[in-house]
Design an enzyme around this catalytic site. Structure first.
Site, mmCIF file in Angstrom:
data_model
loop_
_atom_site.group_PDB
_atom_site.id
_atom_site.type_symbol
_atom_site.label_atom_id
_atom_site.label_comp_id
_atom_site.label_asym_id
_atom_site.label_seq_id
_atom_site.Cartn_x
_atom_site.Cartn_y
_atom_site.Cartn_z
ATOM 1 N N ASP A 32 31.953 69.728 6.000
ATOM 2 C CA ASP A 32 32.051 70.031 4.581
ATOM 3 C C ASP A 32 30.823 69.448 3.900
ATOM 4 O OD1 ASP A 32 33.848 70.998 2.280
ATOM 5 O OD2 ASP A 32 33.318 68.978 1.648
ATOM 6 N N GLU B 123 29.125 68.478 -0.053
ATOM 7 C CA GLU B 123 29.202 68.380 -1.505
ATOM 8 C C GLU B 123 27.791 68.650 -2.009
ATOM 9 O OE1 GLU B 123 32.038 68.334 -2.887
ATOM 10 O OE2 GLU B 123 33.181 67.733 -1.135
ATOM 11 N N HIS C 294 37.375 64.147 -4.430
ATOM 12 C CA HIS C 294 36.999 65.295 -3.597
ATOM 13 C C HIS C 294 35.640 64.991 -2.969
ATOM 14 C CE1 HIS C 294 36.318 69.545 -2.709
ATOM 15 N NE2 HIS C 294 35.216 69.512 -3.412
ATOM 16 N N ASP D 107 37.455 65.929 2.746
ATOM 17 C CA ASP D 107 37.760 67.353 2.910
ATOM 18 C C ASP D 107 37.625 67.783 4.368
ATOM 19 O OD1 ASP D 107 38.295 67.476 0.235
ATOM 20 O OD2 ASP D 107 36.545 68.682 -0.297
#
Length: 184
Positions: free
Chosen positions: A15, A17, A158, A163
Site C-alpha cells: 500500500d 500513501e 490510515h 492498510d
C-alpha cells in the site's frame, strides 16, 4: 490434502500513501507491505518517503503524515530499492491495485528504475469472489464485516503499513476460502 494457498506465492501485499490522487503530479510519502512466503511466514516492510514537495493539509488529515515526518525520510529512489528487494520474486497484491501500482510504476519511471513487470493482483476482485454480496469492499467496511485488524492498534490513522496488514488479512481469508472451494 491440498496445499496451503500461500504455496502459490510468495505474495507481497503493498500500500502507498501519497500527496494526492494523481500519479503524475503527486508523490509517494509512505510504502507499507506484508509478504507471505511459500512456507506461510509473514514479514513486514514500512518506510516513510520524502516526496520532495509539500504534503497538502487536507491529505495529511487523511493519513496523518506531515512535512515534518518526512523531512529526514529517504528519497523515493532509496526507498524503492529497499521495497523492490523486499518484494523480489513475489506476486504483488494491492487493495484497488490500479491506484497503488500506477503510483509505483510512475515513481519508478520518474527516477529511472525498472518498472514492476508482472503487474499486481487486486485484492478486491478476489475478496468479491470469496465473499459475494457485501455492501462494500472498502478496507474500513471489510475490517468490520470480516473482523480484520484485531491485533492492530485501532487508534492508528490510515497508514500504508496498517492498510497493508488489513489487506493481507482479507486477502488471506479470501485465498483460504477460494482454495478450499477449489479443492471440493
Amino acid at each position: 490434502m491440498a496445499s496451503a494457498w500461500h504455496a502459490m506465492g510468495p505474495f507481497t501485499v503493498f500500500d502507498v500513501e501519497t500527496t494526492g490522487m494523481s500519479p503524475v503530479r503527486d508523490r509517494i510519502v509512505e510504502i507499507g507491505a506484508v509478504r507471505v512466503d511459500r512456507d506461510g511466514v509473514w514479514t513486514r516492510f514500512e518506510t516513510l518517503v520524502n516526496p520532495g514537495m509539500p504534503i497538502p493539509y487536507q491529505v495529511t488529515r487523511v493519513h496523518g503524515i506531515d512535512d515534518r515526518m518526512v523531512a529526514d525520510a529517504p528519497s523515493f529512489s532509496d526507498a524503492a530499492y529497499r521495497f523492490l528487494d523486499f518484494a523480489r520474486g513475489s506476486k504483488l497484491v494491492a487493495h484497488n491495485a490500479r491506484f497503488d501500482l500506477s503510483f509505483l510504476q510512475e515513481s519508478l519511471a520518474r527516477v529511472g528504475l525498472p518498472l514492476w513487470k508482472t503487474g499486481a493482483y487486486d485484492s478486491i476482485v478476489l475478496i468479491r469472489k470469496a465473499y459475494p454480496g457485501l455492501s462494500s469492499y472498502s478496507l474500513q467496511f471489510l475490517r468490520q464485516a470480516l473482523g480484520l485488524g484485531q491485533e492492530i492498534d485501532e487508534a492508528r490513522p490510515h497508514r500504508a503499513g496498517y492498510d497493508a496488514e488489513l489487506t493481507m488479512e482479507a486477502f488471506s481469508m479470501a485465498m483460504k476460502t477460494l482454495h478450499a472451494r477449489a479443492g471440493e
